[in-house]
Write a protein that holds these residues in place. Structure first.
Motif, short mmCIF file in Angstrom:
data_model
loop_
_atom_site.label_atom_id
_atom_site.label_comp_id
_atom_site.label_asym_id
_atom_site.label_seq_id
_atom_site.Cartn_x
_atom_site.Cartn_y
_atom_site.Cartn_z
N UNK A 238 1.51 36.54 49.26
CA UNK A 238 1.41 35.30 50.04
C UNK A 238 2.65 34.40 49.87
N UNK A 239 3.02 33.99 48.63
CA UNK A 239 4.23 33.16 48.52
C UNK A 239 5.50 33.91 48.93
N UNK A 240 5.62 35.18 48.53
CA UNK A 240 6.88 35.89 48.80
C UNK A 240 7.11 36.07 50.30
N UNK A 244 8.09 31.02 50.53
CA UNK A 244 9.31 30.60 49.83
C UNK A 244 10.51 30.44 50.75
N UNK B 46 -0.07 25.35 46.63
CA UNK B 46 1.12 26.14 46.92
C UNK B 46 1.45 26.12 48.41
N UNK B 50 4.92 24.18 50.01
CA UNK B 50 5.90 24.91 50.83
C UNK B 50 6.39 24.06 52.00
N UNK B 58 11.49 25.74 45.71
CA UNK B 58 10.33 26.20 46.49
C UNK B 58 9.85 27.55 45.96
N UNK B 59 10.81 28.46 45.75
CA UNK B 59 10.45 29.79 45.25
C UNK B 59 9.93 29.71 43.83
N UNK B 62 6.37 28.21 43.86
CA UNK B 62 5.40 29.12 44.47
C UNK B 62 5.10 30.29 43.53
N UNK B 63 6.13 30.85 42.88
CA UNK B 63 5.89 31.99 41.99
C UNK B 63 5.21 31.55 40.70
N UNK B 66 1.66 31.29 41.55
CA UNK B 66 1.09 32.64 41.68
C UNK B 66 0.82 33.24 40.30
#
Lengths: 248, 117
Positions: A238-240, A244, B46, B50, B58-59, B62-63, B66
């Motif tokens: 989902x994020x990837x 992002x 999350x 975004x 942002x990355x 988000x990770x 996760x």
């Protein structure tokens, strides 16, 4: 039989002949049900580790190619619907919750509750697949499927939401790498979902017939482990895939 | 009598180390509810983050979210928090091996001539 004879027999065969004391689901080579369950959990985790390596390879190539063809991956990611990804993440997390509750119902030997939680999990899993099918259809219509109907046209002139997505033709072609990985990863994930839904249907029929509410929890519990694992894969997809690159 | 003798014998053998069969712990539905709700809140977070422009972060955010979600699922939904040492070691060893493989691969790629492939 005195304790010495018994000890000798235990050392030789690894277990004692209980005769009728065995629950019918206890396999011959285990001493008792908790040991059998522990072995099943161990085996399931070993299988899941191979799955981690499998999806891990896909994630790894995604990270490398994202660095490699960065503008193409950003533009490709911009075409996905965040609402669909968020909805699907929600469906999967709720389905993980219902499956965990199903394991609880199996442990507390409540057949109707177990069937209810399994049916809820099935519905949520199918809901996820429906949203995914809608997205794939959308990508087909947009000519984003590499090898079948791909066209770089949509990445050359900017889009309504992202007017700056004007890639040179060679980089626009490279969005195929993004979409190849997108379809490989979401496709393998969806395949796992289809397998999960199929197995769960079989389990539901067996529970209807009275199985797994007599202390034989391992099959339900191991399916739960599989289902949660598939959920975890999506937690990273989902994020990837969706999130992002939104502001890049 | 036979059963007692059996248990005594087994105890004698396995007492110093990890028992071969772990006492099963039934996780309460309340725990599942709290964890499930937390996971949904993190999903909302999350998705919301975004929409904010944080550049590279942002990355990272988000990770990180996760990873937190994954840890919650593994510990509670997958019962690892309540599992035997064998299961815990198996999971930990698997993730460690995975991290080694990823790190080695990334080390290789990151040390190549970026931009001239």
């Amino acid at each position: 039989m005195d304790s010495h004879t018994l000890a000798a027999q235990t050392a030789e065969t690894g277990h004692i002949e209980h005769g009728a004391d065995h629950p019918p689901f206890l396999r011959h080579h285990f001493e008792n049900v908790p040991q059998q369950r522990e072995a099943a959990t161990f085996g399931m985790w070993l299988f899941l580790l191979t799955e981690i390596m499998f999806f891990g390879g896909l994630f790894c190539s995604y990270l490398i190619f994202r660095n490699w063809y960065y503008p193409a991956f950003v533009a490709g990611s911009h075409t996905l619907h965040i609402w669909a990804g968020t909805l699907n993440t929600t469906l999967l997390i709720v389905s993980s919750f219902t499956m965990a509750m199903g394991v609880h119902a199996a442990e507390t030997r409540m057949r109707k509750a177990l069937m209810g939680w399994i049916i809820a999990t099935l519905i949520l899993g199918c809901g996820f697949l429906c949203v995914k099918a809608y997205e794939w259809h959308d990508e087909w219509v947009e000519h984003h499927v590499p090898g079948l109907n791909f066209s770089p046209e949509g990445f050359l002139h900017g889009t309504k939401d992202y007017p700056d997505d004007k890639l040179p033709l060679d980089m626009a072609e490279k969005t195929q790498v993004y979409f190849s990985l997108y379809f490989a990863m979401t496709g393998m994930h969806a395949l796992h979902m289809v397998i999960g839904v199929s197995l769960l249907t079989i389990l539901l029929i067996q529970v209807y017939g009275g199985k797994y509410v007599n202390g034989h929890v391992a099959p339900i519990e191991n399916f739960g482990l599989y289902w949660h694992f598939v959920d975890i894969v999506w937690i990273f997809l989902f994020p990837l895939l969706y999130l992002i690159s939104r502001h890049q | 009598m036979d059963q007692q003798a059996h248990e005594h014998h087994e105890h004698h053998i396995f007492e110093p180390s990890e028992p071969t069969h772990h006492a099963e712990h039934i996780v309460s539905p309340r725990v599942y509810l709290v964890v499930g709700t937390t996971l949904l809140i993190l999903t909302g977070t999350t998705a919301a983050v975004s929409y904010v422009d944080l550049g590279t972060f942002n990355a990272v955010v988000a990770l990180a979210i996760a990873c937190i979600k994954m840890t919650l699922v593994i510990l509670f939904f997958m019962h690892v928090k309540y599992s035997s040492k064998l299961t815990k070691l198996t999971v930990a060893a698997g993730f460690f091996t995975f991290l080694v493989l990823i790190t080695m691969t990334m080390t290789d790629y990151i040390s190549r001539a970026w931009g001239r492939w």
